[in-house]
Design a protein around this motif. Structure first.
Motif, PDB file in Angstrom:
ATOM      1  N   PRO A 142       7.589   0.397  -0.205  1.00  0.00           N
ATOM      2  CA  PRO A 142       8.477   1.472  -0.655  1.00  0.00           C
ATOM      3  C   PRO A 142       8.062   2.156  -1.959  1.00  0.00           C
ATOM      4  CG  PRO A 142       9.757  -0.413   0.091  1.00  0.00           C
ATOM      5  CD  PRO A 142       8.323  -0.851   0.071  1.00  0.00           C
ATOM      6  N   SER A 143       7.189   1.527  -2.731  1.00  0.00           N
ATOM      7  CA  SER A 143       6.737   2.149  -3.977  1.00  0.00           C
ATOM      8  C   SER A 143       5.801   3.324  -3.741  1.00  0.00           C
ATOM      9  CB  SER A 143       6.032   1.109  -4.850  1.00  0.00           C
ATOM     10  OG  SER A 143       4.864   0.610  -4.189  1.00  0.00           O
ATOM     11  N   VAL A 144       5.238   3.431  -2.544  1.00  0.00           N
ATOM     12  CA  VAL A 144       4.351   4.548  -2.211  1.00  0.00           C
ATOM     13  C   VAL A 144       5.192   5.802  -2.026  1.00  0.00           C
ATOM     14  CG1 VAL A 144       2.682   5.449  -0.537  1.00  0.00           C
ATOM     15  CG2 VAL A 144       2.674   3.010  -1.133  1.00  0.00           C
ATOM     16  N   GLN A 145       4.843   6.843  -2.710  1.00  0.00           N
ATOM     17  CA  GLN A 145       5.638   8.080  -2.704  1.00  0.00           C
ATOM     18  C   GLN A 145       5.307   8.949  -1.488  1.00  0.00           C
ATOM     19  OE1 GLN A 145       8.136   8.588  -5.117  1.00  0.00           O
ATOM     20  NE2 GLN A 145       7.553   6.447  -5.409  1.00  0.00           N
ATOM     21  N   ALA A 146       5.617   8.400  -0.311  1.00  0.00           N
ATOM     22  CA  ALA A 146       5.403   9.145   0.936  1.00  0.00           C
ATOM     23  C   ALA A 146       6.403   8.637   1.962  1.00  0.00           C
ATOM     24  CB  ALA A 146       3.975   8.960   1.437  1.00  0.00           C
ATOM     25  N   ARG A 147       7.099   9.566   2.624  1.00  0.00           N
ATOM     26  CA  ARG A 147       8.085   9.189   3.625  1.00  0.00           C
ATOM     27  C   ARG A 147       7.546   9.240   5.043  1.00  0.00           C
ATOM     28  NH1 ARG A 147      12.405  13.523   1.946  1.00  0.00           N
ATOM     29  NH2 ARG A 147      10.395  14.617   1.780  1.00  0.00           N
ATOM     30  N   ASN A 148       6.373   9.815   5.214  1.00  0.00           N
ATOM     31  CA  ASN A 148       5.758   9.915   6.537  1.00  0.00           C
ATOM     32  C   ASN A 148       4.252  10.090   6.360  1.00  0.00           C
ATOM     33  OD1 ASN A 148       5.275  12.793   6.070  1.00  0.00           O
ATOM     34  ND2 ASN A 148       7.465  13.067   6.465  1.00  0.00           N
ATOM     35  N   ALA A 149       3.535  10.169   7.486  1.00  0.00           N
ATOM     36  CA  ALA A 149       2.076  10.244   7.410  1.00  0.00           C
ATOM     37  C   ALA A 149       1.597  11.550   6.792  1.00  0.00           C
ATOM     38  CB  ALA A 149       1.479  10.067   8.808  1.00  0.00           C
ATOM     39  N   ARG A 150       2.303  12.642   7.059  1.00  0.00           N
ATOM     40  CA  ARG A 150       1.904  13.931   6.460  1.00  0.00           C
ATOM     41  C   ARG A 150       1.949  13.852   4.932  1.00  0.00           C
ATOM     42  NH1 ARG A 150       1.343  18.250   9.813  1.00  0.00           N
ATOM     43  NH2 ARG A 150       2.296  18.159  11.892  1.00  0.00           N
ATOM     44  N   GLU A 151       3.022  13.268   4.407  1.00  0.00           N
ATOM     45  CA  GLU A 151       3.138  13.142   2.954  1.00  0.00           C
ATOM     46  C   GLU A 151       2.102  12.173   2.395  1.00  0.00           C
ATOM     47  OE1 GLU A 151       7.104  12.253   1.751  1.00  0.00           O
ATOM     48  OE2 GLU A 151       7.944  14.118   2.578  1.00  0.00           O
ATOM     49  N   LEU A 152       1.796  11.132   3.163  1.00  0.00           N
ATOM     50  CA  LEU A 152       0.770  10.190   2.714  1.00  0.00           C
ATOM     51  C   LEU A 152      -0.590  10.868   2.639  1.00  0.00           C
ATOM     52  CD1 LEU A 152      -0.207   7.338   1.993  1.00  0.00           C
ATOM     53  CD2 LEU A 152      -0.487   6.916   4.448  1.00  0.00           C
ATOM     54  N   ILE A 153      -0.905  11.677   3.630  1.00  0.00           N
ATOM     55  CA  ILE A 153      -2.190  12.392   3.629  1.00  0.00           C
ATOM     56  C   ILE A 153      -2.283  13.295   2.404  1.00  0.00           C
ATOM     57  CG2 ILE A 153      -3.540  14.154   4.836  1.00  0.00           C
ATOM     58  CD1 ILE A 153      -2.469  12.898   7.478  1.00  0.00           C
ATOM     59  N   ALA A 154      -1.210  14.019   2.106  1.00  0.00           N
ATOM     60  CA  ALA A 154      -1.202  14.903   0.933  1.00  0.00           C
ATOM     61  C   ALA A 154      -1.363  14.095  -0.354  1.00  0.00           C
ATOM     62  CB  ALA A 154       0.093  15.708   0.909  1.00  0.00           C
ATOM     63  N   LEU A 155      -0.662  12.953  -0.427  1.00  0.00           N
ATOM     64  CA  LEU A 155      -0.751  12.099  -1.620  1.00  0.00           C
ATOM     65  C   LEU A 155      -2.155  11.551  -1.803  1.00  0.00           C
ATOM     66  CD1 LEU A 155       0.661  10.537  -3.940  1.00  0.00           C
ATOM     67  CD2 LEU A 155       1.166   8.743  -2.262  1.00  0.00           C
ATOM     68  N   ALA A 156      -2.760  11.060  -0.716  1.00  0.00           N
ATOM     69  CA  ALA A 156      -4.098  10.472  -0.806  1.00  0.00           C
ATOM     70  C   ALA A 156      -5.146  11.514  -1.168  1.00  0.00           C
ATOM     71  CB  ALA A 156      -4.453   9.812   0.520  1.00  0.00           C
ATOM     72  N   LYS A 157      -4.970  12.743  -0.703  1.00  0.00           N
ATOM     73  CA  LYS A 157      -5.932  13.792  -1.043  1.00  0.00           C
ATOM     74  C   LYS A 157      -5.764  14.240  -2.493  1.00  0.00           C
ATOM     75  CE  LYS A 157      -7.059  15.506   3.526  1.00  0.00           C
ATOM     76  NZ  LYS A 157      -7.170  16.655   4.448  1.00  0.00           N
ATOM     77  N   ALA A 158      -4.558  14.128  -3.002  1.00  0.00           N
ATOM     78  CA  ALA A 158      -4.328  14.487  -4.410  1.00  0.00           C
ATOM     79  C   ALA A 158      -4.830  13.405  -5.350  1.00  0.00           C
ATOM     80  CB  ALA A 158      -2.837  14.741  -4.636  1.00  0.00           C
ATOM     81  N   LYS A 159      -4.888  12.141  -4.844  1.00  0.00           N
ATOM     82  CA  LYS A 159      -5.323  11.018  -5.672  1.00  0.00           C
ATOM     83  C   LYS A 159      -6.393  10.210  -4.930  1.00  0.00           C
ATOM     84  CE  LYS A 159      -0.840  10.547  -7.995  1.00  0.00           C
ATOM     85  NZ  LYS A 159       0.275   9.624  -8.321  1.00  0.00           N
ATOM     86  N   PRO A 160      -7.571  10.779  -4.729  1.00  0.00           N
ATOM     87  CA  PRO A 160      -8.617  10.063  -3.980  1.00  0.00           C
ATOM     88  C   PRO A 160      -9.029   8.767  -4.666  1.00  0.00           C
ATOM     89  CG  PRO A 160      -9.521  12.002  -5.073  1.00  0.00           C
ATOM     90  CD  PRO A 160      -8.032  12.087  -5.213  1.00  0.00           C
ATOM     91  N   GLY A 161      -9.186   7.698  -3.853  1.00  0.00           N
ATOM     92  CA  GLY A 161      -9.636   6.418  -4.371  1.00  0.00           C
ATOM     93  C   GLY A 161      -8.575   5.585  -5.047  1.00  0.00           C
ATOM     94  N   VAL A 162      -7.339   6.071  -5.116  1.00  0.00           N
ATOM     95  CA  VAL A 162      -6.275   5.354  -5.821  1.00  0.00           C
ATOM     96  C   VAL A 162      -5.525   4.405  -4.888  1.00  0.00           C
ATOM     97  CG1 VAL A 162      -4.081   5.608  -7.051  1.00  0.00           C
ATOM     98  CG2 VAL A 162      -5.990   7.154  -7.557  1.00  0.00           C
ATOM     99  N   LEU A 163      -5.244   4.850  -3.664  1.00  0.00           N
ATOM    100  CA  LEU A 163      -4.482   4.046  -2.717  1.00  0.00           C
ATOM    101  C   LEU A 163      -5.355   2.997  -2.043  1.00  0.00           C
ATOM    102  CD1 LEU A 163      -2.371   6.846  -0.997  1.00  0.00           C
ATOM    103  CD2 LEU A 163      -1.626   5.261  -2.791  1.00  0.00           C
ATOM    104  N   ASN A 164      -4.695   1.976  -1.483  1.00  0.00           N
ATOM    105  CA  ASN A 164      -5.430   0.959  -0.724  1.00  0.00           C
ATOM    106  C   ASN A 164      -4.657   0.585   0.535  1.00  0.00           C
ATOM    107  OD1 ASN A 164      -3.529  -1.253  -1.350  1.00  0.00           O
ATOM    108  ND2 ASN A 164      -4.356  -1.128  -3.419  1.00  0.00           N
ATOM    109  N   TYR A 165      -5.367   0.051   1.501  1.00  0.00           N
ATOM    110  CA  TYR A 165      -4.719  -0.475   2.702  1.00  0.00           C
ATOM    111  C   TYR A 165      -5.286  -1.854   3.002  1.00  0.00           C
ATOM    112  CZ  TYR A 165      -8.843   0.613   5.644  1.00  0.00           C
ATOM    113  OH  TYR A 165     -10.108   0.675   6.203  1.00  0.00           O
ATOM    114  N   GLY A 166      -4.440  -2.719   3.556  1.00  0.00           N
ATOM    115  CA  GLY A 166      -4.879  -4.047   3.935  1.00  0.00           C
ATOM    116  C   GLY A 166      -5.054  -4.150   5.434  1.00  0.00           C
ATOM    117  N   SER A 167      -5.781  -5.175   5.855  1.00  0.00           N
ATOM    118  CA  SER A 167      -5.944  -5.442   7.289  1.00  0.00           C
ATOM    119  C   SER A 167      -5.956  -6.950   7.500  1.00  0.00           C
ATOM    120  CB  SER A 167      -7.249  -4.833   7.814  1.00  0.00           C
ATOM    121  OG  SER A 167      -8.364  -5.642   7.476  1.00  0.00           O
ATOM    122  N   SER A 168      -5.898  -7.351   8.748  1.00  0.00           N
ATOM    123  CA  SER A 168      -5.921  -8.782   9.073  1.00  0.00           C
ATOM    124  C   SER A 168      -7.330  -9.346   9.050  1.00  0.00           C
ATOM    125  CB  SER A 168      -5.284  -9.016  10.440  1.00  0.00           C
ATOM    126  OG  SER A 168      -5.905  -8.213  11.424  1.00  0.00           O
TER     127      SER A 168
END
Length: 333
Positions: A142-168
């Protein structure tokens, strides 16, 4: 052949008489036992850890499958190397229908990320049936400032290299699911591999990692409580249990489609009669309400397919995952 063409009968010794009697009785005995000697337990190798989605699914139908086949069903977890450890044991198992395996998407992903695997993902197995499939969902803390994938894409493009994702884990289907998103949206997001779904979920919930692609069923309660935010589902259509969550395809990624499937396979060279018996066993088991309800409760859609169609599915998925691995530049770290 006319009877008068046979030679005149002669007296048989006791040993010969016993041998002939055994030979005459053998077909009837084999028919009574069924192909693959159904009086023995069916050993099911699961090349994944206990507690995984595939593990829960096969255990949910274990009793029904045993009832349908008329023999005990013993499940053996042999995890390791993304599924290669257990699958290696499977392909070397007896080819008499007494040993099968339940594999997932990783079976067709591994050849592209582990080129030195000691077996061929197509030639060394005999597909029995695709059992079912479950949708995935892209989630965020919930700390990620995006409510859907469109907002996440905009956020990640505005802050390249800042976000991370985990996997199994490197090369797993959950890794590919997130890597597909990053690739198709052309984002710069760091990958953090974990050792399994449990640790991944714990750290997304705790905020140590921000994003991840996970199975819908184990995530649904956390999404409902607000401890996870669902940004988009990975399937072609919306998921009934998350009707308000749009697909990733709806949100600007029209080529995105992925689900987690499980399938039953045997070693290469198992006789067709044994394959048919095993397929019919799964078919009968999945007509039983207890098995169907248990799979649906775990988020699976039943996709029972006959052996020939299952073989074609494996070939098409192997080719498709090869393209995904190449496009997303997935490499073993």
């Amino acid at each position: 052949m006319p009877l008068d063409t046979f030679p005149a009968p002669r007296r048989l010794t006791r040993r010969q008489a016993l041998a002939w009697s055994a030979a005459l009785c053998a077909p009837a005995l084999a028919h009574a036992q069924g192909p693959g000697a159904a009086d023995r337990p069916l050993r099911v190798i699961l090349p994944l850890s206990a507690g995984s989605g595939a593990d829960g699914a096969i255990r949910a139908i274990q009793a029904s499958l045993s009832k349908a086949l008329g023999q005990p069903v013993v499940i053996e977890n042999l995890p390791g190397a993304g599924g290669i450890t257990g699958t290696t044991q499977l392909v070397r198992a007896p080819k008499d229908g007494s040993v099968i395996g339940v594999v997932s998407n990783n079976h067709v992903v591994n050849p592209h990320v582990y080129p030195s695997a000691p077996f061929d993902a197509i030639e060394d197995i005999t597909p029995i049936t695709v059992i079912g499939a479950t949708p995935f969902v892209l989630v965020a803390h919930p700390s990620v400032q995006a409510r859907n994938a469109r907002e996440l894409i905009a956020l990640a493009k505005a802050k390249p290299g800042v976000l991370n994702y985990g996997s199994s884990g490197n090369g797993t289907i959950l890794h590919l699911g997130a890597a597909m998103f990053v690739d198709q949206a052309q984002l710069d997001i760091k990958h953090i591999p974990y050792r399994g779904m449990g640790p991944l979920m714990n750290d997304i919930l705790g905020g140590q990692v921000q994003l991840g692609v996970v199975a819908v069923a184990p995530a649904a309660a956390h999404i409902k409580s607000g401890s996870l935010r669902a940004l988009g589902v990975t399937t072609a259509a919306r998921v009934p249990s998350l009707p308000g969550v749009p697909t990733l395809a709806e949100q600007g990624l029209p080529r995105y489609e992925l689900e987690g499937w499980i399938a039953a396979v045997a070693p290469a060279g198992v006789p067709p009669a044994d394959v048919a018996r095993l397929y019919n066993g799964f078919k009968a088991a999945l007509t039983m309400s207890e098995a169907r309800d248990a799979l649906v409760a775990q988020g699976y859609e039943i996709k029972l397919t006959p052996p020939d169609a299952s073989a074609a599915f494996f070939r098409s998925e192997l080719a498709r995952m090869g393209q995904v691995v190449k496009s997303a530049s997935v490499k073993m770290d």
